[in-house]
Write an enzyme that holds these catalytic residues in place. Structure first.
Site, mmCIF file in Angstrom:
data_model
loop_
_atom_site.group_PDB
_atom_site.id
_atom_site.type_symbol
_atom_site.label_atom_id
_atom_site.label_comp_id
_atom_site.label_asym_id
_atom_site.label_seq_id
_atom_site.Cartn_x
_atom_site.Cartn_y
_atom_site.Cartn_z
ATOM 1 N N GLU A 209 0.830 -1.208 0.000
ATOM 2 C CA GLU A 209 0.000 0.000 0.000
ATOM 3 C C GLU A 209 0.866 1.260 0.000
ATOM 4 O OE1 GLU A 209 -3.391 1.864 3.085
ATOM 5 O OE2 GLU A 209 -2.270 0.070 3.615
ATOM 6 N N LYS B 61 -9.185 3.429 -1.761
ATOM 7 C CA LYS B 61 -9.480 2.775 -0.483
ATOM 8 C C LYS B 61 -10.727 3.356 0.167
ATOM 9 C CE LYS B 61 -7.067 1.430 3.791
ATOM 10 N NZ LYS B 61 -5.807 1.567 4.546
ATOM 11 N N CYS C 248 -5.634 -2.945 2.216
ATOM 12 C CA CYS C 248 -5.398 -3.104 3.649
ATOM 13 C C CYS C 248 -6.687 -3.279 4.466
ATOM 14 C CB CYS C 248 -4.551 -1.944 4.161
ATOM 15 S SG CYS C 248 -3.745 -2.270 5.749
#
Length: 257
Positions: A43, A112, A145
């Protein structure tokens, strides 16, 4: 389905420097030499995860120098690349990931949804859409994540027909339960494969937990890393031999009360 996937676990290299791009090239070439069709990296590899002062100042737009260069590196190696980076759109900055094919074409771009902690909330605006694409005869998706720790997101992707989830991550030390139980559990619940690529080492005082893995649809790790730098490759052909009766049927069996 004899497709090989790779993941790279390594230390953070902050600043989107030539060293960072050299690392990407090296790992792509290594993955390609092992026969992998896709390499997943951590990430915010560009410009660094625990570098909030860089997220705004160095972030780049879609089609900018980073995306152009990453596409060229994937094409040059003949191996796909999924990698996290800080994306700017006007005055907004996103914690984003892009998947490039072995020819360098953009397969998918994702922002995200589940920002984690005060640093991410200060740096980024959350995304609001899933991203799916065809790859190697499978329907694939991107998460980043913390996203993969939410069962509803993984379930939503499974309902879209996704069987492969590529996850750049930056999971700190002290959260090993995510790699040990949560990611394998998510894979087993929905009968899909999850590639989870984490950092190791320390970034501006933040230690990472390593232990990257590729979890198969029965929850077992097809490959897994320790605490140090690693380039791992798994052949998804092993999935063809799984007992079909053991695969999850939760999507069809679920009874909503």
């Amino acid at each position: 389905r004899h497709m090989k996937l790779a993941l790279y676990q390594g230390p953070a290299i902050s600043g989107a420097t030539e060293e960072a791009f050299a690392c990407i090239r090296t790992q792509l070439n290594g993955a390609a030499a092992a026969g992998a069709r896709m390499l997943v990296m951590p990430e915010l590899f560009l410009p660094g995860y625990n570098q909030p002062e860089m997220h705004g100042s160095l972030s780049q737009p879609r089609g900018g120098a980073w995306e152009t260069r990453l596409a060229a590196l994937a094409h040059e190696a003949g191996c796909g690349l999924t990698i996290g980076w800080a994306e700017r759109e006007g005055d907004r900055v996103y914690n984003a990931a892009t998947a490039f094919g072995p020819d360098g074409a953009v397969l998918g771009h994702y922002r995200k949804i589940q920002l984690f902690g005060p640093m991410e909330a200060a740096s980024f605006v959350p995304g609001d859409a899933y991203c799916t694409f065809e790859f190697g005869g499978m329907k694939a998706a991107l998460l980043i994540c913390y996203d993969v720790e939410f069962a509803p997101h993984v379930r939503a992707l499974a309902k879209l027909g996704v069987s492969l989830v590529l996850v750049p991550t930056a999971n700190p030390a002290g959260f090993d339960h995510v790699q040990n139980y949560t990611v394998p559990g998510r894979a087993a619940e929905m009968g899909l494969t999850i590639v989870y690529a984490n950092y190791c080492g320390t970034d501006a005082g933040l230690p990472f937990g390593g232990r990257s893995l590729i979890a198969g649809p029965l929850g077992d790790a097809l490959v897994s890393a320790g605490r140090g730098e690693a380039l791992l490759v798994a052949d998804l052909g092993v999935l063809d031999d799984l007992p079909k009766a053991a695969l999850s049927t939760q999507l069809t069996d679920y009874r909503e009360l």
